[in-house]
Design a protein around this motif. Structure first.
Motif, PDB file in Angstrom:
ATOM      1  N   THR A   2       0.840  -1.189   0.000  1.00 16.82           N
ATOM      2  CA  THR A   2       0.000   0.000   0.000  1.00 16.82           C
ATOM      3  C   THR A   2       0.880   1.245   0.000  1.00 16.82           C
ATOM      4  O   THR A   2       1.803   1.353   0.802  1.00 16.82           O
ATOM      5  N   LEU A   3       0.596   2.159  -0.894  1.00 19.03           N
ATOM      6  CA  LEU A   3       1.362   3.409  -0.958  1.00 19.03           C
ATOM      7  C   LEU A   3       0.966   4.336   0.187  1.00 19.03           C
ATOM      8  O   LEU A   3      -0.190   4.352   0.606  1.00 19.03           O
ATOM      9  N   PRO A   4       1.916   5.135   0.666  1.00 18.91           N
ATOM     10  CA  PRO A   4       1.556   6.137   1.666  1.00 18.91           C
ATOM     11  C   PRO A   4       0.574   7.127   1.047  1.00 18.91           C
ATOM     12  O   PRO A   4       0.665   7.442  -0.145  1.00 18.91           O
ATOM     13  N   SER A   5      -0.376   7.584   1.870  1.00 17.53           N
ATOM     14  CA  SER A   5      -1.389   8.483   1.316  1.00 17.53           C
ATOM     15  C   SER A   5      -2.020   9.334   2.408  1.00 17.53           C
ATOM     16  O   SER A   5      -1.842   9.086   3.601  1.00 17.53           O
ATOM     17  N   PHE A   6      -2.749  10.326   1.951  1.00 16.37           N
ATOM     18  CA  PHE A   6      -3.638  11.139   2.774  1.00 16.37           C
ATOM     19  C   PHE A   6      -4.979  11.118   2.059  1.00 16.37           C
ATOM     20  O   PHE A   6      -5.018  11.088   0.813  1.00 16.37           O
ATOM     21  N   SER A  11      -2.442   9.346  -4.450  1.00 20.18           N
ATOM     22  CA  SER A  11      -1.075   8.830  -4.472  1.00 20.18           C
ATOM     23  C   SER A  11      -0.825   7.953  -5.698  1.00 20.18           C
ATOM     24  O   SER A  11      -1.651   7.116  -6.054  1.00 20.18           O
ATOM     25  N   LEU A  12       0.341   8.147  -6.291  1.00 22.95           N
ATOM     26  CA  LEU A  12       0.804   7.333  -7.412  1.00 22.95           C
ATOM     27  C   LEU A  12       2.185   6.794  -7.060  1.00 22.95           C
ATOM     28  O   LEU A  12       2.933   7.454  -6.335  1.00 22.95           O
ATOM     29  N   PRO A  13       2.585   5.627  -7.573  1.00 19.55           N
ATOM     30  CA  PRO A  13       3.942   5.136  -7.312  1.00 19.55           C
ATOM     31  C   PRO A  13       4.962   6.110  -7.925  1.00 19.55           C
ATOM     32  O   PRO A  13       4.960   6.343  -9.131  1.00 19.55           O
ATOM     33  N   LYS A 158       4.515  16.482  -4.772  1.00 18.07           N
ATOM     34  CA  LYS A 158       5.146  16.183  -3.484  1.00 18.07           C
ATOM     35  C   LYS A 158       5.352  14.680  -3.387  1.00 18.07           C
ATOM     36  O   LYS A 158       4.606  13.889  -3.980  1.00 18.07           O
ATOM     37  N   LEU A 159       6.355  14.297  -2.610  1.00 21.96           N
ATOM     38  CA  LEU A 159       6.555  12.886  -2.288  1.00 21.96           C
ATOM     39  C   LEU A 159       5.851  12.579  -0.974  1.00 21.96           C
ATOM     40  O   LEU A 159       5.821  13.422  -0.075  1.00 21.96           O
ATOM     41  N   LEU A 160       5.320  11.386  -0.856  1.00 25.22           N
ATOM     42  CA  LEU A 160       4.787  10.875   0.394  1.00 25.22           C
ATOM     43  C   LEU A 160       5.608   9.635   0.737  1.00 25.22           C
ATOM     44  O   LEU A 160       5.708   8.717  -0.083  1.00 25.22           O
ATOM     45  N   VAL A 161       6.211   9.650   1.919  1.00 23.53           N
ATOM     46  CA  VAL A 161       7.061   8.522   2.322  1.00 23.53           C
ATOM     47  C   VAL A 161       6.711   8.092   3.746  1.00 23.53           C
ATOM     48  O   VAL A 161       6.359   8.933   4.567  1.00 23.53           O
TER      49      VAL A 161
END
Length: 180
Positions: A2-6, A11-13, A158-161
């Protein structure tokens, strides 16, 4: 995975969307084991500044990481570091970072130079894909965040990590009191 998200962002890879990243960021992700856990989100460039993005997307400042580039010199040798701190704090440049770099005076790198040397846009500089030899100081508090918002090298995304993987960035040094 699962990708990090809000909830307010799509969110995209990140590794699959290099056009949303500055070239040095895309290149760094291509060679980093943690890249599969990194997401990218497209945003309006006018919302790239932390306060504007936090307000527009209802993201707490504790979940945002600001990256500032500082430098100092000792015996004619310049020492540069990128400091990534939680957005509700400021990097302790004049005391802690100055001592870590072992310099008499520590200053923010001029914007034009930071942009030129990183290959990233002002307001988008991120600890992912920095020039080799730069120290990367990471505020320990960010590692506790489930998702951290970082620059992507450009203002339009933006990156989400996951916070925990910030410690695995190439050259990362985790610092307890980096942000005050």
């Amino acid at each position: 995975m699962t990708l990090p998200s809000f909830p307010t962002l799509a969110s995209l890879p990140a590794a699959d969307h290099p056009t949303l990243l500055a070239p040095p960021v895309a290149a760094a992700l291509a060679g980093w084991a943690g890249a599969s856990e990194v997401a990218v989100v497209e945003i309006d460039p006018d919302l790239a500044d932390t306060a504007a993005m936090s307000e527009a997307f209802d993201i707490p400042l504790t979940a945002s990481g600001n990256c500032v580039v500082v430098s100092g010199a000792r015996a004619g040798e310049e020492r540069i570091a990128a400091c990534v701190v939680r957005a509700d704090t400021r990097a302790d440049v004049n005391t802690l970072v100055r001592k870590m770099l072992d310099v008499r005076k520590c200053s923010f790198l001029p914007m034009e130079r930071a942009v030129a040397e990183t290959g990233m846009e002002h307001g988008g500089i991120t600890p992912v894909g920095l020039p080799e030899g730069w120290r990367v100081l990471v505020h320990e508090a960010l590692l506790e965040e489930p998702v951290v918002v970082l620059g992507s090298g450009v203002r339009r995304s933006k990156l989400l990590v996951p916070g925990r993987i910030l410690a695995d960035l190439p050259g990362a040094e985790v610092v307890a009191d980096l942000g005050r």
